[in-house]
Design an enzyme around this catalytic site. Structure first.
Site, PDB file in Angstrom:
ATOM      1  N   ASP A  31       0.874  -1.163   0.000  1.00 12.72           N
ATOM      2  CA  ASP A  31       0.000   0.000   0.000  1.00 12.72           C
ATOM      3  C   ASP A  31       0.916   1.220   0.000  1.00 12.72           C
ATOM      4  O   ASP A  31       2.107   1.107   0.323  1.00 12.72           O
ATOM      5  CB  ASP A  31      -0.878  -0.033   1.257  1.00 12.72           C
ATOM      6  N   ASP A  33      -0.267   5.113   0.767  1.00 13.16           N
ATOM      7  CA  ASP A  33      -0.580   6.115   1.782  1.00 13.16           C
ATOM      8  C   ASP A  33      -0.501   5.519   3.184  1.00 13.16           C
ATOM      9  O   ASP A  33      -1.117   4.494   3.474  1.00 13.16           O
ATOM     10  CB  ASP A  33      -1.984   6.687   1.561  1.00 13.16           C
ATOM     11  N   MET A  63     -14.838   5.913   6.712  1.00 13.77           N
ATOM     12  CA  MET A  63     -14.139   4.991   7.600  1.00 13.77           C
ATOM     13  C   MET A  63     -15.120   4.293   8.534  1.00 13.77           C
ATOM     14  O   MET A  63     -14.889   3.173   8.982  1.00 13.77           O
ATOM     15  CB  MET A  63     -13.086   5.741   8.428  1.00 13.77           C
ATOM     16  N   GLY A 121      -5.311   3.029  -3.371  1.00  9.66           N
ATOM     17  CA  GLY A 121      -6.524   3.766  -3.719  1.00  9.66           C
ATOM     18  C   GLY A 121      -6.218   5.221  -3.996  1.00  9.66           C
ATOM     19  O   GLY A 121      -7.119   6.019  -4.230  1.00  9.66           O
ATOM     20  N   LYS A 169      -8.177  -3.895  -4.406  1.00  6.64           N
ATOM     21  CA  LYS A 169      -6.811  -4.389  -4.195  1.00  6.64           C
ATOM     22  C   LYS A 169      -6.762  -5.910  -4.337  1.00  6.64           C
ATOM     23  O   LYS A 169      -5.813  -6.453  -4.893  1.00  6.64           O
ATOM     24  CB  LYS A 169      -6.300  -3.941  -2.827  1.00  6.64           C
ATOM     25  N   THR A 193      -8.590  -2.235   3.698  1.00  7.73           N
ATOM     26  CA  THR A 193      -8.615  -2.699   2.303  1.00  7.73           C
ATOM     27  C   THR A 193      -7.403  -3.563   1.992  1.00  7.73           C
ATOM     28  O   THR A 193      -7.462  -4.432   1.123  1.00  7.73           O
ATOM     29  CB  THR A 193      -8.660  -1.511   1.321  1.00  7.73           C
TER      30      THR A 193
END
Length: 244
Positions: A31, A33, A63, A121, A169, A193
């Site tokens: 990932d 971020d 969230m 994302g 993902k 995710t």
């Protein structure tokens, strides 16, 4: 008491299996971020465009499970509405802030000929700068792509990208495994995710070096807060192979 003892054995076995797969990984997906980079690009872009508070409220709702990832992405980008020039200036003013240790970890994996992918994302154009610093080819980036009208105004995002929707993902990882035949693919990330992408990933390592997500920390078989732990595990695993 018997049940408690049995549960401990299961957890240790899962942890050890994850470590074994890590040491034998034939591909690693990161990932971006709050994992490869210390911040969340969409939040930083929102602040840069003067709408940070509004976007933060939308992020909080997302969230909390109040909306799908695509709906949340759509709403946040409709608030920001970055122009092509704003995005270009943002990238100049905000160079990638790499998480400590990630450069060394990537170099170690590359020295072992392990392919590395960035699955996010976030936005392709922003992530490309981090990938360049880490010498990861742009073809190994799987992320969202912004669209602009001829005059440079915001025109939306590419909805054909799997990372623009929930479960994206996992879809990317399945494609990679089907296309390249990876048998021990590891996903590393801080968010839900990323956790949900295993399976099809063969192992998941939760990362909490920048932000700790309680759900990820509680469910990950292996959870680290410093990339040095992953580096030392790889190096120790290689040393044990030599000894044998």
């Amino acid at each position: 008491m018997p049940n408690s003892k049995q549960y401990t054995v299961v957890v240790m076995a899962n942890f050890e299996e994850t470590q074994r797969i890590w040491c034998e990984a034939d591909a690693v997906c990161f990932d971006v971020d709050s994992t490869v980079c210390t911040d969340e690009a969409i939040d930083e872009l929102a602040n840069y465009c003067g709408v940070g508070r509004q976007v933060a409220e939308c992020t909080k709702a997302a969230m909390g499970g109040a909306m799908t990832f695509r709906r949340a992405l759509t709403q946040r980008l409709n608030i920001i509405r970055p122009t092509r020039d704003q995005l270009a200036n943002f990238m100049i003013d905000h160079p990638p802030n790499l998480t400590p240790g990630v450069r060394e970890l990537v170099q170690l994996l590359q020295s072992r000929n392990v392919p590395i992918y960035l699955v996010s994302g976030g936005f392709q154009s922003v992530i490309e700068r981090a990938a360049e610093e880490l010498e990861i080819p742009s073809s190994h980036i799987h992320a969202n792509k912004l669209r602009f009208f001829m005059d440079g105004e915001y025109a939306g995002f590419d909805e054909t990208q799997p990372t623009s929707e929930s479960g994206g993902k996992a879809a990317v990882i399945k494609r990679l495994k089907d296309k390249c035949g990876y048998k021990k693919l590891v996903m590393i990330g801080d968010g839900a995710t990323d956790l949900e992408a295993c399976p099809p990933a063969d192992a998941f390592i939760g990362f909490g070096g920048n932000v700790i997500r309680e759900k990820v920390q509680s469910k990950a078989k292996w959870y680290v807060t410093d990339f040095e732990e992953l580096i030392s595990t790889l190096e120790n695993g290689a040393a044990q192979e030599i000894d044998h």
